[in-house]
Write an enzyme that holds these catalytic residues in place. Sequence first.
Site, PDB file in Angstrom:
ATOM      1  N   GLN A  18       0.804  -1.227   0.000  1.00 23.27           N
ATOM      2  CA  GLN A  18       0.000   0.000   0.000  1.00 23.27           C
ATOM      3  C   GLN A  18       0.839   1.280   0.000  1.00 23.27           C
ATOM      4  O   GLN A  18       0.317   2.346  -0.283  1.00 23.27           O
ATOM      5  CB  GLN A  18      -0.958  -0.010   1.198  1.00 23.27           C
ATOM      6  CG  GLN A  18      -2.036  -1.079   1.063  1.00 23.27           C
ATOM      7  CD  GLN A  18      -2.900  -1.179   2.296  1.00 23.27           C
ATOM      8  OE1 GLN A  18      -2.567  -1.905   3.237  1.00 23.27           O
ATOM      9  NE2 GLN A  18      -3.999  -0.457   2.332  1.00 23.27           N
ATOM     10  N   HIS A 112       0.827  -9.484   4.175  1.00 28.01           N
ATOM     11  CA  HIS A 112      -0.316  -8.563   4.262  1.00 28.01           C
ATOM     12  C   HIS A 112      -1.020  -8.556   2.898  1.00 28.01           C
ATOM     13  O   HIS A 112      -0.759  -7.714   2.040  1.00 28.01           O
ATOM     14  CB  HIS A 112       0.164  -7.164   4.658  1.00 28.01           C
ATOM     15  CG  HIS A 112      -0.925  -6.245   5.124  1.00 28.01           C
ATOM     16  ND1 HIS A 112      -0.848  -5.537   6.308  1.00 28.01           N
ATOM     17  CD2 HIS A 112      -2.121  -5.904   4.582  1.00 28.01           C
ATOM     18  CE1 HIS A 112      -1.930  -4.793   6.468  1.00 28.01           C
ATOM     19  NE2 HIS A 112      -2.729  -5.002   5.419  1.00 28.01           N
ATOM     20  N   ASN A 156      -1.544 -10.956   8.130  1.00 26.74           N
ATOM     21  CA  ASN A 156      -2.486  -9.893   8.469  1.00 26.74           C
ATOM     22  C   ASN A 156      -3.911 -10.285   8.103  1.00 26.74           C
ATOM     23  O   ASN A 156      -4.185 -10.667   6.966  1.00 26.74           O
ATOM     24  CB  ASN A 156      -2.125  -8.620   7.705  1.00 26.74           C
ATOM     25  CG  ASN A 156      -3.051  -7.478   8.085  1.00 26.74           C
ATOM     26  OD1 ASN A 156      -2.984  -6.972   9.194  1.00 26.74           O
ATOM     27  ND2 ASN A 156      -3.957  -7.100   7.183  1.00 26.74           N
ATOM     28  N   GLU A 157      -4.791 -10.192   9.062  1.00 24.13           N
ATOM     29  CA  GLU A 157      -6.217 -10.430   8.852  1.00 24.13           C
ATOM     30  C   GLU A 157      -6.486 -11.679   8.017  1.00 24.13           C
ATOM     31  O   GLU A 157      -7.087 -11.618   6.937  1.00 24.13           O
ATOM     32  CB  GLU A 157      -6.876  -9.194   8.217  1.00 24.13           C
ATOM     33  CG  GLU A 157      -6.692  -7.969   9.107  1.00 24.13           C
ATOM     34  CD  GLU A 157      -7.480  -6.754   8.667  1.00 24.13           C
ATOM     35  OE1 GLU A 157      -7.930  -6.728   7.517  1.00 24.13           O
ATOM     36  OE2 GLU A 157      -7.640  -5.841   9.496  1.00 24.13           O
TER      37      GLU A 157
HETATM   38  C1  BGC Z   1      -6.186  -3.705   6.417  1.00 21.34           C
HETATM   39  C2  BGC Z   1      -5.502  -2.579   5.668  1.00 21.34           C
HETATM   40  C3  BGC Z   1      -6.534  -1.590   5.168  1.00 21.34           C
HETATM   41  C4  BGC Z   1      -7.258  -1.034   6.374  1.00 21.34           C
HETATM   42  C5  BGC Z   1      -8.252   0.069   6.081  1.00 21.34           C
HETATM   43  C6  BGC Z   1      -7.292  -3.244   7.314  1.00 21.34           C
HETATM   44  O1  BGC Z   1      -8.312  -4.167   7.329  1.00 21.34           O
HETATM   45  O2  BGC Z   1      -5.235  -4.455   7.125  1.00 21.34           O
HETATM   46  O3  BGC Z   1      -4.728  -3.110   4.629  1.00 21.34           O
HETATM   47  O4  BGC Z   1      -5.977  -0.573   4.401  1.00 21.34           O
HETATM   48  O5  BGC Z   1      -7.952  -2.082   6.995  1.00 21.34           O
HETATM   49  O6  BGC Z   1      -9.351  -0.379   5.362  1.00 21.34           O
END
Ligand code: BGC
Length: 404
Positions: A18, A112, A156-157
Site C-alpha cells: 500500500q 499482508h 495480516n487479517e
Molecule cells: C487492512 C488494511 C486496510 C485497512 C483500512 C485493514 O483491514 O489491514 O490493509 O488498508 O484495513 O481499510
Amino acid sequence: MGTFPDGFLFGTAQSAHQVEGGNVNSDWWAWEHASGTACVEPSGDACDFYHRYGDDLVLMAGLGLNALRFGIEWARIEPEEGEFSRAALDHYRRILLACREHGLAAIVTFHHFTLPRWLQAKGGFLLDGFPALFERYCRRSAAALGDLMAYACTINEPEGLGEGGFVLGVNPPGRKEDIDGMWRVAGNVLEAHRRGAAVIRAEAHVPAGVTLALPDLQYEDGATPGAHPLELNARVSDQFFELARDDDFVGVQTYTRNRFGPHGPRGPHVELGKRLPPEQPDTTQLGQEVYPQALGNTIRRAWQRTGGTPILVTESGIATAFDEKRIRYVDAAMREVLACLAAGIEVRSYLYWSLLDNFEWSLGYGPTFGMVAVDRQTFARRPKPSAHWFGEVARARALPDPLV
Ligand code: BGC
C-alpha cells in the site's frame, strides 16, 4: 483518566504494497491491471516508501512516536519459487536499522494480503503446499532480519483472505460464492500461521503473533448470529483465538461495529464491491459507522477468548476528509485502551492506520486514512494536525483533557 504505561508503543501501521510502490511481481499488481476487477486504479508508485522510508522515519520520530508496524514483501524477497533476493532482504534490513536509529520499535508483518505471482499461479492460499512455502519464507526472512525486530506479525487479517478472494471476489483470485474455498483457505492460513510463528521464534527469538480483523459485532433482541458475509470473518477469528492462546501476543484491528437486528444488518456498514456512499458526520469515507468505542469491546473479547494473551492494537483508524473528526476518533479509541488497561488487560500498543494517505486496495487513493497527506505528483508529505496531536499524546503518554 490515567496515563499509558512506560514502554507503551505509540505508532502507525502500514503494509508493503500500500505504500512502497512498484510492487510489480505481486498478484495484486496483476489484479489491478486486469480488466473486469473491482479496482478503481492501479497502485503505481504508491507513496514511494520504498525509497523515501528514511524521511518518513525521521518525520515519525520528530512527531514523538516510538513504533512503526510495516510490512516486508514476499514478492520481492522470493521473486521466483525458491529464489531468495539478498538485495530485497538487505533493503528491509536498512529500514530496520533506520527504525533502531530513530528509536522506533519495529513491528514487522510478514504477509499482508499480497502473494508473489508465481505462488498465485500455483493456487495461492488454496495450494496444499502453502503452509510449507510460507514457513520457508518466514525462516529465511527471520534469519536475515529477526535480530532487529521488536515483534513479528505472521499473517495480516487471515480471516478476510478467503472471504475477499473466494466469496466476494474483490481480491485475487476473484472467485465468488465459493464458501467451500473460503473454508479451505481458512484451514491453510491457520496452519501457515502456526508454522510461520514457530519458525520465527526458533530462528530469531522474536515474539510472534497474528493480527486479526475484529469489527465489534452487536446483536439486538431477536437477532440470531448467522452466516451473513459480515459475520463470516468472525467465525474464522474464533479459530485464530484458539491458536493465539499459545502465541506471544494477539493483534487487534478494529475500525467500527456491525449491528444486526432480526432482519439482518442495521445501520451503516460496508458493502465491498458496491459504490461508496458519501461521507456523513456519523460515517467514514468507506461508509462505516464512526464508532471508536468498538475498540474497547474487541480488546475485551480478544483478552477473554485467548485466555489472557497480551494484546497489541495493531490497527485502528478512520478514513475521513476531516482531520478534526480523526482526532476525535483516535482520542475516543485511545480512551477505550486506557479503560482496558485500568481493568487489568495487558495492552502494549496503539498503532494508528496509517501514517500516510495510501493505496486502499480496490478503492485506490480515494479514501484518506493518513495523519500525513501525500502529494500524488511530488510525493511530498504534509502532516495534518492529527499527526502533531498524536505525537503530543505519545510524548505525554496521556490524552489531553476530554474534548468538548
Ligand atoms: C487492512 C488494511 C486496510 C485497512 C483500512 C485493514 O483491514 O489491514 O490493509 O488498508 O484495513 O481499510
